[in-house]
Design a protein around this motif. Structure first.
Motif, mmCIF file in Angstrom:
data_model
loop_
_atom_site.group_PDB
_atom_site.id
_atom_site.type_symbol
_atom_site.label_atom_id
_atom_site.label_comp_id
_atom_site.label_asym_id
_atom_site.label_seq_id
_atom_site.Cartn_x
_atom_site.Cartn_y
_atom_site.Cartn_z
ATOM 1 N N MET A 277 -4.890 -32.302 -22.056
ATOM 2 C CA MET A 277 -5.618 -33.566 -22.046
ATOM 3 C C MET A 277 -4.752 -34.715 -22.543
ATOM 4 O O MET A 277 -4.787 -35.820 -21.998
ATOM 5 N N SER B 226 -3.736 -37.747 -20.037
ATOM 6 C CA SER B 226 -4.130 -39.137 -20.249
ATOM 7 C C SER B 226 -2.919 -40.049 -20.369
ATOM 8 O O SER B 226 -2.935 -41.195 -19.894
ATOM 9 N N HIS C 166 -1.409 -40.490 -16.777
ATOM 10 C CA HIS C 166 -2.373 -40.775 -15.710
ATOM 11 C C HIS C 166 -1.888 -41.915 -14.824
ATOM 12 O O HIS C 166 -1.322 -42.892 -15.292
ATOM 13 N N ARG D 74 -3.572 -30.447 -17.496
ATOM 14 C CA ARG D 74 -3.028 -31.797 -17.346
ATOM 15 C C ARG D 74 -3.299 -32.354 -15.948
ATOM 16 O O ARG D 74 -3.716 -33.506 -15.787
ATOM 17 N N THR E 106 -6.948 -33.111 -15.694
ATOM 18 C CA THR E 106 -7.263 -34.323 -16.459
ATOM 19 C C THR E 106 -6.913 -35.570 -15.663
ATOM 20 O O THR E 106 -7.665 -36.557 -15.659
ATOM 21 N N ASP E 107 -5.783 -35.529 -14.979
ATOM 22 C CA ASP E 107 -5.372 -36.671 -14.161
ATOM 23 C C ASP E 107 -6.394 -36.944 -13.063
ATOM 24 O O ASP E 107 -6.685 -38.100 -12.743
ATOM 25 N N LEU F 48 -9.853 -38.253 -14.794
ATOM 26 C CA LEU F 48 -9.773 -39.630 -15.279
ATOM 27 C C LEU F 48 -9.842 -40.642 -14.140
ATOM 28 O O LEU F 48 -10.138 -41.822 -14.381
ATOM 29 N N MET G 96 -15.826 -41.888 -14.810
ATOM 30 C CA MET G 96 -14.919 -42.229 -15.899
ATOM 31 C C MET G 96 -14.601 -43.717 -15.887
ATOM 32 O O MET G 96 -14.462 -44.341 -16.952
ATOM 33 N N ARG H 224 -15.368 -46.161 -18.991
ATOM 34 C CA ARG H 224 -14.390 -47.073 -19.594
ATOM 35 C C ARG H 224 -14.883 -48.505 -19.542
ATOM 36 O O ARG H 224 -14.621 -49.303 -20.451
ATOM 37 N N TRP I 143 -13.119 -43.640 -27.670
ATOM 38 C CA TRP I 143 -12.325 -42.603 -27.012
ATOM 39 C C TRP I 143 -12.914 -41.214 -27.238
ATOM 40 O O TRP I 143 -12.761 -40.338 -26.383
ATOM 41 N N TYR J 94 -13.540 -38.997 -23.899
ATOM 42 C CA TYR J 94 -12.817 -37.769 -23.583
ATOM 43 C C TYR J 94 -13.616 -36.502 -23.901
ATOM 44 O O TYR J 94 -13.561 -35.535 -23.144
ATOM 45 N N ALA K 158 -15.050 -36.345 -20.206
ATOM 46 C CA ALA K 158 -13.918 -35.681 -19.539
ATOM 47 C C ALA K 158 -13.872 -34.180 -19.830
ATOM 48 O O ALA K 158 -13.697 -33.374 -18.908
#
Length: 303
Positions: free
Chosen positions: A109, A113, A116, A188, A191-192, A195, A200, A204, A210, A214, A218
Motif C-alpha cells: 500500500m 500510493s 500511483h 502494490r 493499490t495503484d 486508487l 476513491m 479524496r 488519510w 486508505y 482502499a
C-alpha cells in the motif's frame, strides 16, 4: 467436493510415491546385520510383504479409521509423533503467514500510493528490484543470515530451539520475507488500480483523513487479492518450514520428516506429508469461504 477429490488424490500420490522408492525400509531400519527372519517378521507386521494393490487397500482402510500406522524406526504410532510436533510447526507457519500478510499489505500500500499514476519511477524500479531479489532467495539462506546477524553478532535472539516466543522470531521472519516480498508486488499493483477508481476520487474530493481514505475505502478492496494469494502462499510456507525448522533446530514436523527420510521411516514420512497437505487444502477452503464473506460479488458470496 473439490476438497474431497484433492484429499483423495494427495493421499494416493503420497502412498505410491513412498511405496515405489527403491530399497527396503525395514532392512534400513534394522541394519545390515539383522537376521533375515527378523526382517521378514517385521515386513509381515507392517504389511509390506503383500502385493502393492492390497497394501493400497489396507492403507486406505487405516486412513478411514484414523490409523496412520507405526514408525519403523521407533515403533511409536505415527499419529502420536505428529501430535507431539504439530503445535510447533502450526505456530511457526501461523505466525509466518500473519507476518507475510501484514508486511505485504503495509509495504504494498505504501509503495502503491507513492508510485500511483507513474510518480517516482525510480522508487518503483527500486521496489521492484528489491522485492524480486528477496522473493528469489531461499528461506534457509535468509535464516542463516539472520542467525549470523541477530544471534551470533548481536546476540539479541537465540540461535536455535523452540522454547519461548523469542525463539520464534528468527524462523518466522526467515520464512515470511520471500513470500511477503512477492505478495507486496501484487498488493502494490492492486493499490495503484484501486486508487484510480471513481469512489476513491470522490473520497479524496471530500477531503477525508488519510486513515479513512486508505483503511476504510482502499484496504477492503485490496483484501480479496491479498487473501487469495495468501492462501496459495501457504503451501510455500509449509514447504519452507521443513528446511527452516532444520536450520533453527525446532522440534517440529520439518525436522521429523527429514530424519524420517534419512532413516527410511516411510510410514512417518507418509503421515507427515498427509497432515501437511491436508492442512494446506483445508486452509485454502477456509480462504475461499472468507473471500465469499468479504467479496459479496464473488460466486461464493452469491451462492
Amino acid at each position: 467436493m473439490r476438497l474431497v477429490v484433492s484429499l483423495f488424490a494427495v493421499a494416493s500420490v503420497v502412498f505410491f510415491m513412498i511405496a515405489l522408492v527403491p530399497g527396503d525400509p525395514v532392512r534400513a531400519a534394522l541394519g545390515p546385520t539383522a537376521p533375515v527372519s527378523l526382517v521378514e517378521q517385521r515386513r509381515a507386521a507392517l504389511g509390506l510383504d503383500k502385493p502393492l494393490p492390497i497394501q493400497f487397500l489396507d492403507y486406505w482402510q487405516r486412513l478411514l479409521t484414523g490409523n496412520l500406522g507405526k514408525s519403523i524406526a521407533t515403533d511409536r504410532p505415527v499419529a502420536q509423533t505428529i501430535g507431539d510436533r504439530l503445535v510447533t510447526t502450526a505456530t511457526l507457519v501461523g505466525v509466518a503467514i500473519a507476518l507475510t500478510l501484514v508486511l505485504a499489505v503495509l509495504f504494498g500500500m505504501v509503495f502503491g500510493s507513492v508510485t500511483h499514476n507513474g510518480r517516482r519511477p525510480r522508487t518503483l524500479v527500486t521496489f521492484t528490484v528489491v522485492s524480486s531479489a528477496l522473493n528469489t532467495i531461499p528461506s534457509f539462506l535468509i535464516g542463516i543470515l539472520l542467525v549470523f546477524v541477530f544471534a551470533v553478532t548481536l546476540r539479541a535472539l537465540p540461535v536455535a530451539g523452540s522454547t519461548g516466543w523469542r525463539s520464534l522470531i528468527l524462523p518466522a521472519v526467515a520464512l515470511s520475507i520471500g513470500p511477503a516480498a512477492g505478495l507486496a508486488r501484487i498488493v502494490r499493483a492492486q493499490t495503484d488500480v484501486v486508487l484510480g477508481e471513481d469512489y476513491m476520487t470522490v473520497a479524496r474530493g471530500k477531503r477525508l483523513p488519510w486513515r479513512l481514505l486508505y483503511l476504510r475505502h482502499a484496504l477492503p478492496n485490496l483484501l480479496t487479492a491479498a487473501l487469495t494469494i495468501g492462501g496459495l502462499l501457504l503451501g510455500v510456507l509449509v514447504a519452507g518450514s521443513v528446511v527452516v525448522e532444520s536450520v533453527f533446530a525446532r522440534a517440529g514436523l520439518g525436522t521429523a520428516i527429514i530424519q524420517a527420510i534419512i532413516d527410511r521411516d516411510y510410514p512417518l514420512v507418509q503421515g507427515v506429508l498427509l497432515v501437511l497437505a491436508a492442512a494446506v487444502l483445508l486452509v485454502n477452503l477456509l480462504v475461499d469461504v472468507l473471500l465469499g464473506l468479504v467479496d459479496r460479488q464473488s460466486l461464493i458470496g452469491r451462492s
